[in-house]
Design a protein around this motif. Structure first.
Motif, PDB file in Angstrom:
ATOM      1  N   ARG A  12     -28.086  -3.740 -29.555  1.00  0.00           N
ATOM      2  CA  ARG A  12     -28.644  -2.724 -30.449  1.00  0.00           C
ATOM      3  C   ARG A  12     -29.937  -2.161 -29.842  1.00  0.00           C
ATOM      4  O   ARG A  12     -30.159  -0.947 -29.849  1.00  0.00           O
ATOM      5  N   GLN A  13     -30.767  -3.037 -29.287  1.00  0.00           N
ATOM      6  CA  GLN A  13     -32.013  -2.598 -28.652  1.00  0.00           C
ATOM      7  C   GLN A  13     -31.711  -1.788 -27.385  1.00  0.00           C
ATOM      8  O   GLN A  13     -32.355  -0.767 -27.127  1.00  0.00           O
ATOM      9  N   HIS A  14     -30.730  -2.231 -26.599  1.00  0.00           N
ATOM     10  CA  HIS A  14     -30.343  -1.517 -25.373  1.00  0.00           C
ATOM     11  C   HIS A  14     -29.857  -0.096 -25.699  1.00  0.00           C
ATOM     12  O   HIS A  14     -30.139   0.847 -24.962  1.00  0.00           O
ATOM     13  N   LEU A  15     -29.158   0.045 -26.820  1.00  0.00           N
ATOM     14  CA  LEU A  15     -28.643   1.344 -27.245  1.00  0.00           C
ATOM     15  C   LEU A  15     -29.697   2.195 -27.953  1.00  0.00           C
ATOM     16  O   LEU A  15     -29.451   3.362 -28.265  1.00  0.00           O
ATOM     17  N   ASP A  45     -28.770  -1.648 -41.295  1.00  0.00           N
ATOM     18  CA  ASP A  45     -28.949  -2.061 -39.896  1.00  0.00           C
ATOM     19  C   ASP A  45     -27.757  -2.838 -39.354  1.00  0.00           C
ATOM     20  O   ASP A  45     -27.352  -2.661 -38.213  1.00  0.00           O
ATOM     21  N   SER A  46     -27.194  -3.722 -40.165  1.00  0.00           N
ATOM     22  CA  SER A  46     -26.131  -4.601 -39.678  1.00  0.00           C
ATOM     23  C   SER A  46     -24.737  -4.013 -39.867  1.00  0.00           C
ATOM     24  O   SER A  46     -23.743  -4.664 -39.557  1.00  0.00           O
ATOM     25  N   LEU A  47     -24.654  -2.775 -40.350  1.00  0.00           N
ATOM     26  CA  LEU A  47     -23.365  -2.151 -40.624  1.00  0.00           C
ATOM     27  C   LEU A  47     -22.491  -2.055 -39.369  1.00  0.00           C
ATOM     28  O   LEU A  47     -21.275  -2.224 -39.434  1.00  0.00           O
ATOM     29  N   GLN A  48     -23.107  -1.809 -38.224  1.00  0.00           N
ATOM     30  CA  GLN A  48     -22.346  -1.654 -36.985  1.00  0.00           C
ATOM     31  C   GLN A  48     -22.152  -2.960 -36.215  1.00  0.00           C
ATOM     32  O   GLN A  48     -21.529  -2.962 -35.156  1.00  0.00           O
ATOM     33  N   ASP A  49     -22.668  -4.069 -36.733  1.00  0.00           N
ATOM     34  CA  ASP A  49     -22.571  -5.333 -35.999  1.00  0.00           C
ATOM     35  C   ASP A  49     -21.152  -5.709 -35.601  1.00  0.00           C
ATOM     36  O   ASP A  49     -20.924  -6.124 -34.454  1.00  0.00           O
ATOM     37  N   PRO A  50     -20.152  -5.589 -36.478  1.00  0.00           N
ATOM     38  CA  PRO A  50     -18.784  -5.923 -36.042  1.00  0.00           C
ATOM     39  C   PRO A  50     -18.296  -5.038 -34.896  1.00  0.00           C
ATOM     40  O   PRO A  50     -17.607  -5.508 -33.984  1.00  0.00           O
ATOM     41  N   VAL A  51     -18.666  -3.748 -34.929  1.00  0.00           N
ATOM     42  CA  VAL A  51     -18.271  -2.832 -33.863  1.00  0.00           C
ATOM     43  C   VAL A  51     -18.970  -3.215 -32.555  1.00  0.00           C
ATOM     44  O   VAL A  51     -18.341  -3.292 -31.495  1.00  0.00           O
ATOM     45  N   LEU A  52     -20.269  -3.479 -32.630  1.00  0.00           N
ATOM     46  CA  LEU A  52     -21.020  -3.883 -31.440  1.00  0.00           C
ATOM     47  C   LEU A  52     -20.469  -5.196 -30.892  1.00  0.00           C
ATOM     48  O   LEU A  52     -20.345  -5.365 -29.669  1.00  0.00           O
ATOM     49  N   GLY A  53     -20.132  -6.114 -31.774  1.00  0.00           N
ATOM     50  CA  GLY A  53     -19.548  -7.390 -31.352  1.00  0.00           C
ATOM     51  C   GLY A  53     -18.239  -7.199 -30.612  1.00  0.00           C
ATOM     52  O   GLY A  53     -17.979  -7.855 -29.596  1.00  0.00           O
ATOM     53  N   SER A  54     -17.410  -6.274 -31.085  1.00  0.00           N
ATOM     54  CA  SER A  54     -16.125  -6.041 -30.415  1.00  0.00           C
ATOM     55  C   SER A  54     -16.329  -5.441 -29.029  1.00  0.00           C
ATOM     56  O   SER A  54     -15.612  -5.779 -28.081  1.00  0.00           O
ATOM     57  N   PHE A  55     -17.330  -4.562 -28.869  1.00  0.00           N
ATOM     58  CA  PHE A  55     -17.611  -3.998 -27.552  1.00  0.00           C
ATOM     59  C   PHE A  55     -18.184  -5.057 -26.606  1.00  0.00           C
ATOM     60  O   PHE A  55     -17.891  -5.056 -25.409  1.00  0.00           O
ATOM     61  N   LEU A  56     -19.001  -5.968 -27.144  1.00  0.00           N
ATOM     62  CA  LEU A  56     -19.525  -7.057 -26.320  1.00  0.00           C
ATOM     63  C   LEU A  56     -18.392  -7.969 -25.848  1.00  0.00           C
ATOM     64  O   LEU A  56     -18.343  -8.358 -24.681  1.00  0.00           O
ATOM     65  N   LEU A  63     -22.033  -2.468 -19.729  1.00  0.00           N
ATOM     66  CA  LEU A  63     -20.626  -2.148 -19.964  1.00  0.00           C
ATOM     67  C   LEU A  63     -20.338  -1.993 -21.457  1.00  0.00           C
ATOM     68  O   LEU A  63     -19.599  -1.093 -21.862  1.00  0.00           O
ATOM     69  N   ALA A  64     -20.935  -2.855 -22.293  1.00  0.00           N
ATOM     70  CA  ALA A  64     -20.754  -2.716 -23.739  1.00  0.00           C
ATOM     71  C   ALA A  64     -21.323  -1.382 -24.220  1.00  0.00           C
ATOM     72  O   ALA A  64     -20.722  -0.703 -25.061  1.00  0.00           O
ATOM     73  N   ALA A  65     -22.477  -0.969 -23.666  1.00  0.00           N
ATOM     74  CA  ALA A  65     -23.063   0.329 -24.019  1.00  0.00           C
ATOM     75  C   ALA A  65     -22.154   1.475 -23.571  1.00  0.00           C
ATOM     76  O   ALA A  65     -21.989   2.459 -24.289  1.00  0.00           O
ATOM     77  N   HIS A  66     -21.545   1.325 -22.393  1.00  0.00           N
ATOM     78  CA  HIS A  66     -20.601   2.332 -21.894  1.00  0.00           C
ATOM     79  C   HIS A  66     -19.410   2.454 -22.850  1.00  0.00           C
ATOM     80  O   HIS A  66     -18.999   3.567 -23.196  1.00  0.00           O
ATOM     81  N   TYR A  67     -18.863   1.330 -23.270  1.00  0.00           N
ATOM     82  CA  TYR A  67     -17.751   1.352 -24.222  1.00  0.00           C
ATOM     83  C   TYR A  67     -18.169   2.002 -25.544  1.00  0.00           C
ATOM     84  O   TYR A  67     -17.415   2.752 -26.140  1.00  0.00           O
ATOM     85  N   TYR A  68     -19.391   1.705 -25.978  1.00  0.00           N
ATOM     86  CA  TYR A  68     -19.896   2.276 -27.229  1.00  0.00           C
ATOM     87  C   TYR A  68     -20.047   3.792 -27.118  1.00  0.00           C
ATOM     88  O   TYR A  68     -19.618   4.542 -28.003  1.00  0.00           O
ATOM     89  N   GLU A  69     -20.670   4.231 -26.035  1.00  0.00           N
ATOM     90  CA  GLU A  69     -20.932   5.662 -25.857  1.00  0.00           C
ATOM     91  C   GLU A  69     -19.649   6.476 -25.687  1.00  0.00           C
ATOM     92  O   GLU A  69     -19.586   7.622 -26.088  1.00  0.00           O
ATOM     93  N   TYR A  70     -18.643   5.865 -25.071  1.00  0.00           N
ATOM     94  CA  TYR A  70     -17.387   6.579 -24.802  1.00  0.00           C
ATOM     95  C   TYR A  70     -16.237   6.041 -25.657  1.00  0.00           C
ATOM     96  O   TYR A  70     -15.085   6.090 -25.250  1.00  0.00           O
ATOM     97  N   ARG A  71     -16.556   5.589 -26.850  1.00  0.00           N
ATOM     98  CA  ARG A  71     -15.534   4.963 -27.710  1.00  0.00           C
ATOM     99  C   ARG A  71     -14.443   5.929 -28.152  1.00  0.00           C
ATOM    100  O   ARG A  71     -13.354   5.501 -28.498  1.00  0.00           O
ATOM    101  N   ASP A  72     -14.714   7.219 -28.125  1.00  0.00           N
ATOM    102  CA  ASP A  72     -13.700   8.205 -28.514  1.00  0.00           C
ATOM    103  C   ASP A  72     -12.957   8.785 -27.312  1.00  0.00           C
ATOM    104  O   ASP A  72     -12.034   9.566 -27.480  1.00  0.00           O
ATOM    105  N   GLU A  73     -13.357   8.401 -26.113  1.00  0.00           N
ATOM    106  CA  GLU A  73     -12.739   8.945 -24.899  1.00  0.00           C
ATOM    107  C   GLU A  73     -11.397   8.268 -24.645  1.00  0.00           C
ATOM    108  O   GLU A  73     -11.314   7.043 -24.603  1.00  0.00           O
TER     109      GLU A  73
END
Length: 198
Positions: free
Chosen positions: A20-23, A32-43, A160-170
């Motif tokens: 979350r801090q990296h992003l 704040d924690s609403l996206q935690d499951p999504v971030l966890g899946s990208f990690l 890599l997790a940030a890359h997946y997050y940023e391009y999640r719709d690609e």
């Protein structure tokens, strides 16, 4: 050969706050924690991709390796590193019943950065039952906490997790696209493949 994970990385172990801090996601909101499951899946996806490339478990967990035959009479390479402990070596018959648990004084772990090996203490590893298998249970990983992973691999996971997050719709990325920065960070951990003429 079949390699199975017997235990999974716990959700609490995932570095969601670091991602979350990296992003540079906002903080101080009720959601704040609403996206935690999504971030966890990208990690998890980033860790799996990196582990697949380097042949190493990042966070510690239990694996079981099932073999129908030994690679050699005196030594059996283990497919993932670093191996911290071999829990058991079990012989199983064709019907799936345990024939014997091999005593630890018949084998030993030879630790290696890239290719840990189960080695015989005597003349050879035990005979595998006809049409049966051997099951090797072992623990592999750098540690239980994200901080135990080498710093360059931690950075690669976050990138890599940030890359997946940023391009999640690609949907047009092909052939397992991995950003150059990630491949650079993991390059020294990739096992060298040597063939004829090497």
């Amino acid at each position: 050969m079949i390699l199975l994970e017997e235990t999974q990385v716990a959700d609490a172990t995932l570095p969601i706050a670091e991602l979350r801090q990296h992003l540079r996601l906002g903080t101080g909101f009720a959601e704040d924690s609403l996206q935690d499951p999504v971030l966890g899946s990208f990690l998890r996806a980033a860790m799996a991709a990196i582990e697949g490339r380097i042949g190493k478990a990042l966070l510690s967990r239990r694996f079981v390796l099932r073999l129908n035959a030994w690679r050699g009479d005196r030594a059996q390479p283990l497919p993932v590193a670093p191996v911290t402990r071999i829990e058991s070596v079990t012989l199983v018959d064709a019907d799936g019943a345990i024939v014997a648990t091999v005593s630890a004084d018949r084998w030993r772990l030879e630790e290696d950065t890239y290719a840990p090996v189960l080695k015989a203490r005597g003349a050879s590893l035990p005979s595998i039952p006809r049409d049966g298998r051997v099951e090797i249970r072992f623990d592999s990983g750098y540690g239980q906490a994200f901080g135990a992973i080498p710093a360059d691999l931690r950075q690669a996971v976050l990138l890599l997790a940030a890359h997946y997050y940023e391009y999640r719709d690609e949907t047009t990325l092909s052939q397992g696209c991995m950003p150059f920065g990630v491949t650079s960070l993991i390059a020294r951990y990739v096992p060298m493949r040597m063939g004829f003429g090497a």
